[in-house]
Design a protein around this motif. Structure first.
Motif, PDB file in Angstrom:
ATOM      1  N   ASP A 170      -0.832   1.606  -9.144  1.00  0.00           N
ATOM      2  CA  ASP A 170      -1.866   1.323  -8.147  1.00  0.00           C
ATOM      3  C   ASP A 170      -1.189   1.354  -6.788  1.00  0.00           C
ATOM      4  O   ASP A 170      -0.115   0.807  -6.617  1.00  0.00           O
ATOM      5  CB  ASP A 170      -2.488  -0.064  -8.356  1.00  0.00           C
ATOM      6  CG  ASP A 170      -3.348  -0.132  -9.596  1.00  0.00           C
ATOM      7  OD1 ASP A 170      -3.731   0.933 -10.106  1.00  0.00           O
ATOM      8  OD2 ASP A 170      -3.630  -1.252 -10.042  1.00  0.00           O
ATOM      9  N   ASN A 193       0.856  -1.184   0.000  1.00  0.00           N
ATOM     10  CA  ASN A 193       0.000   0.000   0.000  1.00  0.00           C
ATOM     11  C   ASN A 193       0.888   1.228   0.000  1.00  0.00           C
ATOM     12  O   ASN A 193       1.968   1.231   0.589  1.00  0.00           O
ATOM     13  CB  ASN A 193      -0.921   0.040   1.224  1.00  0.00           C
ATOM     14  CG  ASN A 193      -2.066   1.018   1.024  1.00  0.00           C
ATOM     15  OD1 ASN A 193      -2.952   0.750   0.218  1.00  0.00           O
ATOM     16  ND2 ASN A 193      -2.042   2.121   1.736  1.00  0.00           N
ATOM     17  N   SER A 222      -6.105  -7.676  -6.021  1.00  0.00           N
ATOM     18  CA  SER A 222      -6.420  -6.631  -5.049  1.00  0.00           C
ATOM     19  C   SER A 222      -5.941  -6.976  -3.645  1.00  0.00           C
ATOM     20  O   SER A 222      -5.754  -6.092  -2.818  1.00  0.00           O
ATOM     21  CB  SER A 222      -7.925  -6.360  -5.031  1.00  0.00           C
ATOM     22  OG  SER A 222      -8.607  -7.548  -4.659  1.00  0.00           O
ATOM     23  N   ASP A 223      -5.715  -8.267  -3.362  1.00  0.00           N
ATOM     24  CA  ASP A 223      -5.245  -8.679  -2.037  1.00  0.00           C
ATOM     25  C   ASP A 223      -4.353  -9.912  -2.185  1.00  0.00           C
ATOM     26  O   ASP A 223      -4.317 -10.544  -3.236  1.00  0.00           O
ATOM     27  CB  ASP A 223      -6.423  -8.961  -1.102  1.00  0.00           C
ATOM     28  CG  ASP A 223      -7.352  -9.999  -1.670  1.00  0.00           C
ATOM     29  OD1 ASP A 223      -7.009 -11.195  -1.578  1.00  0.00           O
ATOM     30  OD2 ASP A 223      -8.416  -9.637  -2.215  1.00  0.00           O
ATOM     31  N   SER A 266      -2.340   0.019  -3.961  1.00  0.00           N
ATOM     32  CA  SER A 266      -2.724  -1.059  -3.049  1.00  0.00           C
ATOM     33  C   SER A 266      -2.977  -2.336  -3.834  1.00  0.00           C
ATOM     34  O   SER A 266      -3.824  -2.357  -4.722  1.00  0.00           O
ATOM     35  CB  SER A 266      -3.980  -0.655  -2.272  1.00  0.00           C
ATOM     36  OG  SER A 266      -4.318  -1.655  -1.338  1.00  0.00           O
ATOM     37  N   TYR A 267      -2.214  -3.396  -3.523  1.00  0.00           N
ATOM     38  CA  TYR A 267      -2.394  -4.666  -4.205  1.00  0.00           C
ATOM     39  C   TYR A 267      -1.710  -5.789  -3.427  1.00  0.00           C
ATOM     40  O   TYR A 267      -0.922  -5.547  -2.516  1.00  0.00           O
ATOM     41  CB  TYR A 267      -1.859  -4.616  -5.643  1.00  0.00           C
ATOM     42  CG  TYR A 267      -0.391  -4.249  -5.772  1.00  0.00           C
ATOM     43  CD1 TYR A 267       0.593  -5.235  -5.760  1.00  0.00           C
ATOM     44  CD2 TYR A 267       0.005  -2.926  -5.916  1.00  0.00           C
ATOM     45  CE1 TYR A 267       1.934  -4.894  -5.874  1.00  0.00           C
ATOM     46  CE2 TYR A 267       1.333  -2.587  -6.037  1.00  0.00           C
ATOM     47  CZ  TYR A 267       2.299  -3.570  -6.016  1.00  0.00           C
ATOM     48  OH  TYR A 267       3.622  -3.247  -6.139  1.00  0.00           O
ATOM     49  N   GLN A 293      -5.034  -8.444 -11.710  1.00  0.00           N
ATOM     50  CA  GLN A 293      -4.543  -7.322 -12.505  1.00  0.00           C
ATOM     51  C   GLN A 293      -3.424  -7.708 -13.457  1.00  0.00           C
ATOM     52  O   GLN A 293      -3.207  -7.050 -14.460  1.00  0.00           O
ATOM     53  CB  GLN A 293      -4.064  -6.204 -11.572  1.00  0.00           C
ATOM     54  CG  GLN A 293      -5.209  -5.513 -10.896  1.00  0.00           C
ATOM     55  CD  GLN A 293      -5.073  -5.487  -9.383  1.00  0.00           C
ATOM     56  OE1 GLN A 293      -4.097  -5.924  -8.828  1.00  0.00           O
ATOM     57  NE2 GLN A 293      -6.095  -4.996  -8.723  1.00  0.00           N
TER      58      GLN A 293
END
Length: 162
Positions: free
Chosen positions: A65, A36, A108-109, A67-68, A138
């Motif tokens: 991005d 992040n 995303s996580d 946050s990933y 992604q």
């Protein structure tokens, strides 16, 4: 692989807690990574391991991005000084056969990245475009034993010699 999923889950849970105190962090729990913010105002640069030696970086991932999650799964692992296959294809109950050695996934996580890294090694490339289009992941980098260039979907991956 509950060990991998557990590392991703813990990375995501720690990110949730740490996120209450800071906007920027990069957590790595056994290769499951949760990012992040930025690294001193620059996007985080994550090393991508070699399919031959996990201590060797062959590329990087960097995203705008902020946050990933990112995780790598391999078909083989070292245990007690021996290399062995460790992915089981749930459709057959047999050791998974794959033309690729390792798969790195950005999502995303960290849990999602870890699950899809193993899933795509077993399933292959047929679902990657759909998963990216639907926003479930992604990016993906697949590396094979004898391939000079990794197969890449999405943005942010850079490999040596490409």
């Amino acid at each position: 692989d509950l060990g991998g999923i557990g590392k991703g889950y813990l990375a995501d849970e720690l990110a949730s807690t740490i996120g209450k105190y800071t906007d920027s962090y990069c957590l790595s729990l056994g290769g499951d990574i949760r990012v992040n913010g930025t690294d001193s105002s620059e996007p985080w640069v994550i090393d991508i391991e070699s399919p031959h030696r996990t201590s060797e970086s062959v590329g990087t991932y960097q995203s705008t991005d902020n946050s990933y999650g990112i995780a790598t799964s391999g078909v083989q692992r070292e245990k007690s000084g021996h290399t062995q296959n460790h992915l089981i294809d749930p459709r057959t109950g047999e050791v998974a056969e794959s033309p690729y050695s390792i798969c790195t996934v950005v999502a995303s996580d960290a849990v999602t990245a870890d699950i899809y890294a193993s899933y795509l090694l077993i399933l292959g490339t047929s679902e990657i475009d759909r998963l990216i289009h639907e926003g479930q992941i992604q990016g993906v980098a697949l590396q094979g034993e004898n391939e000079l260039k990794p197969q890449i979907w999405g943005k942010g991956f850079t490999f040596k010699g490409t």
